[in-house]
Design a protein around this motif. Structure first.
Motif, mmCIF file in Angstrom:
data_model
loop_
_atom_site.group_PDB
_atom_site.id
_atom_site.type_symbol
_atom_site.label_atom_id
_atom_site.label_comp_id
_atom_site.label_asym_id
_atom_site.label_seq_id
_atom_site.Cartn_x
_atom_site.Cartn_y
_atom_site.Cartn_z
ATOM 1 N N TYR A 1 4.635 7.264 1.380
ATOM 2 C CA TYR A 1 5.360 6.099 1.847
ATOM 3 C C TYR A 1 4.805 4.817 1.244
ATOM 4 O O TYR A 1 3.592 4.624 1.192
ATOM 5 N N CYS A 2 5.688 3.953 0.825
ATOM 6 C CA CYS A 2 5.352 2.612 0.380
ATOM 7 C C CYS A 2 5.416 1.677 1.576
ATOM 8 O O CYS A 2 6.290 1.811 2.432
ATOM 9 N N SER B 1 -2.595 0.791 9.082
ATOM 10 C CA SER B 1 -1.141 0.817 9.166
ATOM 11 C C SER B 1 -0.592 -0.318 10.019
ATOM 12 O O SER B 1 0.526 -0.786 9.781
ATOM 13 N N ARG B 2 -1.357 -0.793 10.998
ATOM 14 C CA ARG B 2 -0.899 -1.874 11.863
ATOM 15 C C ARG B 2 -0.716 -3.186 11.116
ATOM 16 O O ARG B 2 -0.051 -4.093 11.615
ATOM 17 N N ASP B 3 -1.298 -3.316 9.937
ATOM 18 C CA ASP B 3 -1.181 -4.531 9.142
ATOM 19 C C ASP B 3 0.070 -4.545 8.273
ATOM 20 O O ASP B 3 0.338 -5.545 7.605
ATOM 21 N N TYR B 4 0.815 -3.467 8.269
ATOM 22 C CA TYR B 4 2.011 -3.363 7.444
ATOM 23 C C TYR B 4 3.272 -3.519 8.288
ATOM 24 O O TYR B 4 3.387 -2.941 9.366
ATOM 25 N N ASP B 5 4.230 -4.283 7.774
ATOM 26 C CA ASP B 5 5.459 -4.595 8.499
ATOM 27 C C ASP B 5 6.676 -3.831 7.988
ATOM 28 O O ASP B 5 7.626 -3.603 8.742
ATOM 29 N N TYR B 6 6.659 -3.462 6.723
ATOM 30 C CA TYR B 6 7.810 -2.830 6.098
ATOM 31 C C TYR B 6 7.423 -1.481 5.507
ATOM 32 O O TYR B 6 6.368 -1.341 4.888
ATOM 33 N N TRP B 7 8.305 -0.501 5.679
ATOM 34 C CA TRP B 7 8.039 0.861 5.230
ATOM 35 C C TRP B 7 9.241 1.440 4.507
ATOM 36 O O TRP B 7 10.389 1.210 4.894
ATOM 37 N N GLY B 8 8.975 2.212 3.464
ATOM 38 C CA GLY B 8 10.027 2.926 2.773
ATOM 39 C C GLY B 8 10.357 4.232 3.470
ATOM 40 O O GLY B 8 9.750 4.595 4.482
ATOM 41 N N GLN B 9 11.324 4.939 2.927
ATOM 42 C CA GLN B 9 11.785 6.185 3.537
ATOM 43 C C GLN B 9 10.935 7.387 3.156
ATOM 44 O O GLN B 9 11.038 8.441 3.786
ATOM 45 N N GLY C 1 0.791 -1.213 0.000
ATOM 46 C CA GLY C 1 0.000 0.000 0.000
ATOM 47 C C GLY C 1 0.825 1.266 0.000
ATOM 48 O O GLY C 1 2.051 1.240 0.128
ATOM 49 N N TRP C 2 0.120 2.370 -0.162
ATOM 50 C CA TRP C 2 0.693 3.702 -0.102
ATOM 51 C C TRP C 2 0.005 4.500 0.995
ATOM 52 O O TRP C 2 -1.227 4.494 1.117
ATOM 53 N N PHE C 3 0.814 5.183 1.789
ATOM 54 C CA PHE C 3 0.338 6.121 2.791
ATOM 55 C C PHE C 3 0.972 7.471 2.518
ATOM 56 O O PHE C 3 1.955 7.574 1.781
ATOM 57 N N ARG C 4 0.422 8.512 3.125
ATOM 58 C CA ARG C 4 1.023 9.833 2.990
ATOM 59 C C ARG C 4 0.870 10.603 4.288
ATOM 60 O O ARG C 4 -0.031 10.356 5.082
ATOM 61 N N GLN C 5 1.787 11.543 4.491
ATOM 62 C CA GLN C 5 1.739 12.396 5.666
ATOM 63 C C GLN C 5 2.054 13.829 5.261
ATOM 64 O O GLN C 5 3.160 14.128 4.813
#
Length: 125
Positions: free
Chosen positions: A96-97, A109-117, A35-39
């Motif tokens: 963020y990927c 977000s709690r279901d995701y284990d790995y995050w990009g920079q 997935g993709w998130f943003r802040q």
């Protein structure tokens, strides 16, 4: 050890388009949900779009981007993409990927284990 690296961010005028890429590496990379998130500055991180790695169906989107953004992936290249069209100033954020081991696309977000920079997207008015 898993590494996710985003690219494709930049500055674009309102109404324009950008395509974000996320490339994964590491022998232990075995994703199911991506997935993709943003802040945005001064705001909390929010979900943007999600996809099941091995199933082309079932993509999900936040209401704010549905109809404008499209998530996709290339399994052979270990890559995830986000095509962003008709960009608005409120889309300005660090994107963020993320990858997780759940069997379905997920907005949590709690279901995701790995995050990009992260990669910066700035949309001017």
């Amino acid at each position: 050890q898993v590494r996710l690296v985003e690219s494709g961010g930049g500055l674009v005028q309102a109404g324009g388009s950008l395509r974000l890429s996320c490339t994964a590496s590491g022998r232990s990379f075995n994703p199911y949900a991506m997935g993709w998130f943003r802040q945005a500055q001064g705001k909390e991180r929010e979900f943007v779009a999600g996809i099941a790695w091995y199933n082309i169906r079932g993509d999900i989107y936040s209401d704010s981007v549905k109809g404008r953004f499209t998530i996709s992936r290339d399994i052979a290249k270990n890559s995830l993409y986000l095509q962003m069209n008709i960009l608005k100033p409120e889309d300005t954020a660090v994107y963020y990927c993320a990858g997780g081991k759940t069997g379905q696309a997920t907005q949590f977000s709690r279901d995701y284990d790995y995050w990009g920079q992260g990669t910066q997207v700035t949309v001017s008015s």
